[in-house]
Design a protein around this motif. Structure first.
Motif, PDB file in Angstrom:
ATOM      1  N   PHE A  84      88.839  42.228  -0.487  1.00  0.00           N
ATOM      2  CA  PHE A  84      89.087  42.032   0.938  1.00  0.00           C
ATOM      3  C   PHE A  84      87.840  42.181   1.783  1.00  0.00           C
ATOM      4  N   ALA A  85      87.038  43.168   1.462  1.00  0.00           N
ATOM      5  CA  ALA A  85      85.880  43.474   2.311  1.00  0.00           C
ATOM      6  C   ALA A  85      84.817  42.383   2.253  1.00  0.00           C
ATOM      7  N   ASP A  86      84.724  41.662   1.114  1.00  0.00           N
ATOM      8  CA  ASP A  86      83.640  40.695   0.928  1.00  0.00           C
ATOM      9  C   ASP A  86      84.095  39.235   0.983  1.00  0.00           C
ATOM     10  N   THR A  90      88.577  32.540   5.166  1.00  0.00           N
ATOM     11  CA  THR A  90      89.493  31.492   4.684  1.00  0.00           C
ATOM     12  C   THR A  90      90.149  31.881   3.360  1.00  0.00           C
ATOM     13  N   ASP A  91      89.501  32.778   2.583  1.00  0.00           N
ATOM     14  CA  ASP A  91      90.065  33.232   1.311  1.00  0.00           C
ATOM     15  C   ASP A  91      91.134  34.296   1.504  1.00  0.00           C
ATOM     16  N   ASN A 139      97.062  45.319   6.419  1.00  0.00           N
ATOM     17  CA  ASN A 139      96.168  46.043   7.328  1.00  0.00           C
ATOM     18  C   ASN A 139      94.698  45.705   7.070  1.00  0.00           C
ATOM     19  N   PRO A 140      94.225  45.713   5.807  1.00  0.00           N
ATOM     20  CA  PRO A 140      92.828  45.331   5.563  1.00  0.00           C
ATOM     21  C   PRO A 140      92.512  43.894   5.984  1.00  0.00           C
ATOM     22  N   ILE A 141      93.472  42.977   5.773  1.00  0.00           N
ATOM     23  CA  ILE A 141      93.241  41.581   6.155  1.00  0.00           C
ATOM     24  C   ILE A 141      93.179  41.444   7.668  1.00  0.00           C
TER      25      ILE A 141
END
Length: 203
Positions: A84-86, A90-91, A139-141
């Motif tokens: 998620f962080a990297d 669009t992914d 939440n991360p997204i």
């Protein structure tokens, strides 16, 4: 898996499937251990070797359904949470054919089970599942898309409830509409007619 482990697993699957079958006919609170044993073709002593009560079986059945559902996805897709962080923004779009097709394929193949799960969402612990999904995935997204923290739960419920409503109608129709057409309806509802996530980001 040795012979005893295989026997235990097969019995557990019979129990899971028996509970799902019974849930198609009656509410969970009215299902008895005797009924489960009769449906699974096992005796009560076998039931108590595996579970203390019907709630224990229900919890295992939920895990069984989720595991079966995830098996419809490519392995690398299941592990996207670690990226998620990297990942490019669009992914982080899960409303694509790569994700919708296996999801809808599972529902179509198991439409009776899915209809049962939706009817008994509280018994199946969907609220807890949504909480885990929110913490680990949504939440991360949403943070990557800079949604205000106080808004994120509302956004998640909008997406989930909207998609669930479409699936519910599809189930009422016996999943007769082709998967690709249902996927297109979901995408149209979220992105607008003729748009994709990439289109919206380019605007």
């Amino acid at each position: 898996m040795n012979k005893s482990e295989s026997k235990y697993f097969n019995t557990a699957v019979k129990m899971d499937q028996a509970l799902i079958s019974l849930l198609e006919r009656k509410d969970f609170s009215y299902i008895t251990i005797s009924e489960i044993c009769a449906e699974a073709g096992v005796n009560r002593s076998t039931f108590y070797l595996h579970y203390e009560n019907t709630r224990d079986l229900l919890e295992e059945t939920i895990r069984y359904l989720i595991s079966d559902f995830l098996s419809y996805f490519p392995v690398d897709k299941n592990r996207i949470t670690i990226r998620f962080a990297d990942s490019a923004l669009t992914d982080l779009n899960f409303i694509t054919e790569d994700y919708l097709h296996p999801y809808l394929c599972y529902i179509q193949k198991n439409h009776r089970v899915f209809a049962t799960a939706l009817q008994h969402s509280r018994s199946f612990g969907f609220d807890e599942i949504f909480q885990r999904m929110f913490h680990d995935i949504f939440n991360p997204i949403l943070e990557r898309f800079h949604y205000p923290t106080a808004h994120r739960r509302y956004v998640m419920m909008y997406y989930l409830n909207g998609i669930t409503a479409i699936i519910t109608e599809w189930l009422k129709d016996g999943c007769e509409m082709p998967i690709q057409e249902i996927a297109s309806i979901i995408q149209e509802c979220i992105f607008g007619l003729g748009n994709t996530m990439t289109d919206l980001m380019d605007q």
